[in-house]
Design a protein around this motif. Structure first.
Motif, PDB file in Angstrom:
ATOM      1  N   THR A   5     -11.072  57.206   7.120  1.00  0.00           N
ATOM      2  CA  THR A   5     -11.612  56.193   8.133  1.00  0.00           C
ATOM      3  C   THR A   5     -10.820  55.291   8.131  1.00  0.00           C
ATOM      4  O   THR A   5      -9.862  54.796   7.481  1.00  0.00           O
ATOM      5  N   LYS A  86     -21.539  54.058  14.442  1.00  0.00           N
ATOM      6  CA  LYS A  86     -20.572  53.107  13.810  1.00  0.00           C
ATOM      7  C   LYS A  86     -20.477  52.037  14.680  1.00  0.00           C
ATOM      8  O   LYS A  86     -20.423  51.940  16.127  1.00  0.00           O
ATOM      9  N   SER A  87     -19.528  50.750  14.174  1.00  0.00           N
ATOM     10  CA  SER A  87     -19.353  49.773  15.336  1.00  0.00           C
ATOM     11  C   SER A  87     -17.940  49.818  15.957  1.00  0.00           C
ATOM     12  O   SER A  87     -18.202  49.085  17.119  1.00  0.00           O
ATOM     13  N   GLU A  99     -24.591  45.535  16.191  1.00  0.00           N
ATOM     14  CA  GLU A  99     -24.149  45.321  14.800  1.00  0.00           C
ATOM     15  C   GLU A  99     -25.441  44.725  13.851  1.00  0.00           C
ATOM     16  O   GLU A  99     -25.621  45.013  12.929  1.00  0.00           O
ATOM     17  N   LEU A 102     -27.043  47.942  12.937  1.00  0.00           N
ATOM     18  CA  LEU A 102     -26.246  48.689  12.011  1.00  0.00           C
ATOM     19  C   LEU A 102     -26.112  47.858  10.544  1.00  0.00           C
ATOM     20  O   LEU A 102     -25.959  48.341   9.637  1.00  0.00           O
TER      21      LEU A 102
END
Length: 142
Positions: A5, A86-87, A99, A102
């Motif tokens: 990642t 994902k951001s 966000e 999230l």
């Protein structure tokens, strides 16, 4: 094979000497700390159990399930709102709104989000009737 990642932020904090000695003896201090933080928040992935890797069959099965169910109702108006996994890659104009979701907050469509007041402490947009509960849970020390 595990996919690496993209880690772009460095976080530093002070610890007692004994804890520093313990962490420095670990083969991968960063990985240990990441896993400990995720475990503390109870956000371990239900598919990979925190390993970051799933068997090919699980991946193939759930990839389509996730793609087909990639919307969530707006908490205010109820309209279906697509959300990212994902951001990374979120448009700058949508970053704070998505966000918020999230990071465990409510998801609002762009229109509803802009009409709601923001928390003075964290910036989350919430209806006035939820503000007191939010402050108590998110910003009050126990």
């Amino acid at each position: 094979m595990a996919r690496k990642t993209n880690k772009t932020q460095i976080v530093a904090f002070k610890v007692e000497e004994d804890l520093a000695d313990f962490l420095n003896k670990l083969p991968n201090k960063s990985d240990f700390i990441r896993k400990a933080i995720v475990a503390q928040f109870g956000m371990e992935c239900p598919l990979c159990s925190g390993t970051g890797v799933v068997p090919c069959g699980i991946h193939n099965h759930y990839k389509q399930v996730i793609t087909d169910n990639n919307t969530h109702p707006c908490e205010k108006c109820g309209g279906d709102e697509p959300f990212p996994m994902k951001s990374e890659g979120i448009a700058k104009t949508d970053r704070k709104r998505l966000e918020q979701f999230l990071h465990g907050g409510p998801l609002y469509c762009k229109n509803c989000y802009e009409k709601l007041p923001a928390c003075d402490d964290c910036g989350w947009h919430l209806p006035v009737e939820l503000a007191a509960d939010h402050v108590r849970k998110a910003h009050t020390q126990n």
